[in-house]
Design an enzyme around this catalytic site. Structure first.
Site, mmCIF file in Angstrom:
data_model
loop_
_atom_site.group_PDB
_atom_site.id
_atom_site.type_symbol
_atom_site.label_atom_id
_atom_site.label_comp_id
_atom_site.label_asym_id
_atom_site.label_seq_id
_atom_site.Cartn_x
_atom_site.Cartn_y
_atom_site.Cartn_z
ATOM 1 N N ASP A 1 -1.237 4.317 -6.592
ATOM 2 C CA ASP A 1 -0.022 4.401 -6.111
ATOM 3 C C ASP A 1 0.787 5.789 -6.648
ATOM 4 O O ASP A 1 1.793 6.124 -6.163
ATOM 5 C CB ASP A 1 0.809 3.357 -6.285
ATOM 6 C CG ASP A 1 0.420 1.953 -5.794
ATOM 7 O OD1 ASP A 1 0.989 1.988 -4.941
ATOM 8 O OD2 ASP A 1 -1.001 1.458 -6.171
ATOM 9 N N GLN B 1 -4.577 -9.313 -2.674
ATOM 10 C CA GLN B 1 -5.351 -8.314 -1.595
ATOM 11 C C GLN B 1 -6.641 -8.585 -1.142
ATOM 12 O O GLN B 1 -7.413 -8.131 0.043
ATOM 13 C CB GLN B 1 -4.890 -7.233 -1.611
ATOM 14 C CG GLN B 1 -3.214 -7.374 -2.274
ATOM 15 C CD GLN B 1 -2.912 -7.655 -3.215
ATOM 16 O OE1 GLN B 1 -3.220 -7.932 -4.237
ATOM 17 N NE2 GLN B 1 -1.092 -6.535 -3.652
ATOM 18 N N LYS C 1 -2.875 -0.683 -8.738
ATOM 19 C CA LYS C 1 -3.084 -2.411 -8.659
ATOM 20 C C LYS C 1 -3.748 -2.468 -10.074
ATOM 21 O O LYS C 1 -4.748 -2.638 -10.608
ATOM 22 C CB LYS C 1 -3.443 -2.127 -7.597
ATOM 23 C CG LYS C 1 -3.250 -4.292 -7.958
ATOM 24 C CD LYS C 1 -2.334 -4.821 -7.952
ATOM 25 C CE LYS C 1 -1.694 -3.913 -6.637
ATOM 26 N NZ LYS C 1 -0.112 -4.404 -6.274
ATOM 27 N N GLY D 1 0.993 -1.089 -0.143
ATOM 28 C CA GLY D 1 -0.140 0.467 0.190
ATOM 29 C C GLY D 1 1.262 1.367 0.635
ATOM 30 O O GLY D 1 1.873 1.414 1.022
ATOM 31 N N ALA D 2 0.296 2.299 -0.853
ATOM 32 C CA ALA D 2 1.590 3.213 -0.895
ATOM 33 C C ALA D 2 1.588 3.392 0.350
ATOM 34 O O ALA D 2 3.177 4.181 0.643
ATOM 35 C CB ALA D 2 0.863 4.181 -2.163
#
Length: 358
Positions: free
Chosen positions: A246, A205, A257, A55-56
């Site tokens: 991101d 995820q 993603k 996760g960014a």
């Protein structure tokens, strides 16, 4: 809404305590809740690379703490420790190429070193900066949750079905979540009937993390195969696709993603609104468009194997883990600085001139 979100908080993935960084190992969720401790920059870089943390925003926060650990070790070793610390900057920067929050956080840590006053303890200053990055992300998520929820209410006030992709919750951030934070707030406000969570191949995820987070908070969630999304938009009354990011470029293109781009195309075809939720640290004004974003491609074994067991034929693999959604497919980008509807270069520039709303 802020107080209601605080009261509902159940999950966290990053904990800085006793001079070490503790990360919830997201590779083994939802079956095990295992915390791993890190005391070196190299260890944190490997945790990022191997998807212990992902996760960014969470990657950026972890990298900031990794720099604190690196600085402590370099200073204890003596000599020109600031010069030696450059190796830790590099190893952390090389851990994942696409998420700009990583580089944003490292730049903030470098700038804090550059602002040291005579006699100021650099280790204390760096730790305080890393903690500030962490807390600031949590506050930004709370602000975005409110803004995104209000946007959902503005366009349709009745309880509705939402669809999300990957994991953008407390596990992917400093707390509460970006896209999932908006979904949580909308659920608490009675605006959500059901959330559809894409499984999100190949790391699953959505299946392992998003479904686990939402189910644990009592949110009505249904898991679906990624390939079922268009069918659900047609048949399940979905009104919004809500995702994270991101990296967002100066013209409003969004890297997220893999699978996000096709969701946006399908959403436009079906008249479903498309919302991107991300802190302003995800916006990279140095890149003109999504064509300039480096796209990470990971090991092909992620597609060839499942749980370490081979499931595919002997073939070559293409495994990009992000794609770019053009700005003209996006209805709204929600940040802690405000909302940009129908984003373009002029609107993004205007957004970045604003102060944070919280």
């Amino acid at each position: 809404m802020r107080e209601r979100l605080l009261a509902a908080e159940k999950v966290k993935a990053i904990d800085w305590r006793n001079g070490a960084l503790h990360l919830l190992d997201q590779r083994v969720l939802p079956f095990e809740e295992t915390w791993l401790a890190y005391d070196s920059a190299a260890g944190v870089a490997e945790a990022i690379r191997s998807m212990v943390v992902r996760g960014a925003p969470a990657i950026g926060i972890s990298a900031a703490y990794g720099l604190v650990l690196g600085a402590r070790a370099r200073r204890a070793a003596g000599g020109d420790w600031l010069a030696a610390l450059e190796a830790d900057f590099r190893v952390l920067a090389d851990s994942r190429p696409t998420a700009v929050n990583l580089f944003w956080a490292l730049n903030r840590m470098r700038e804090r070193l550059d602002r040291l006053k005579p006699g100021e303890d650099p280790l204390v200053a760096l730790e305080a900066e890393a903690v500030a990055i962490h807390l600031s992300d949590r506050e930004a998520n709370l602000t975005m949750a409110q803004l995104g929820m209000e946007l959902i209410r503005k366009h349709q006030g009745n309880p509705q079905a939402l669809l999300t992709h990957c994991n953008t919750g407390a596990l992917a951030t400093g707390g509460f979540g970006t896209a999932l934070g908006v979904i949580r707030a909308a659920w608490l406000d009675g605006l959500v009937e059901r959330v559809y969570a894409d499984e999100t191949r190949p790391w699953l995820q959505g299946a392992r993390l998003t479904a686990w987070e939402l189910a644990g908070e009592g949110v009505a969630v249904s898991l679906n195969a990624d390939a079922a999304a268009a069918h659900l938009m047609k048949t399940a009354g979905i009104t919004w696709v809500i995702v994270g990011a991101d990296r967002i470029t100066a013209n409003g293109d969004v890297a997220n993603k893999i699978g996000t781009y096709q969701l946006a195309v399908n959403a436009m075809h079906h008249g479903v609104r498309f919302m991107v939720v991300a802190p302003s640290s995800t916006i990279d004004m140095a890149l003109e468009s999504g064509d300039d974003i480096p796209i990470e491609e990971r090991d092909g074994r992620e597609l060839l194997e499942l749980g370490g067991r081979r499931i595919a034929a002997e073939v070559e693999v293409v495994n990009p883990v992000f794609d770019v959604t053009p700005a003209d497919l996006i209805d709204a980008i929600v940040t802690e600085k405000g909302v940009v509807e129908r984003p373009d270069a002029a609107k993004m520039a205007q957004l970045m001139c604003r102060k944070r709303l919280h």
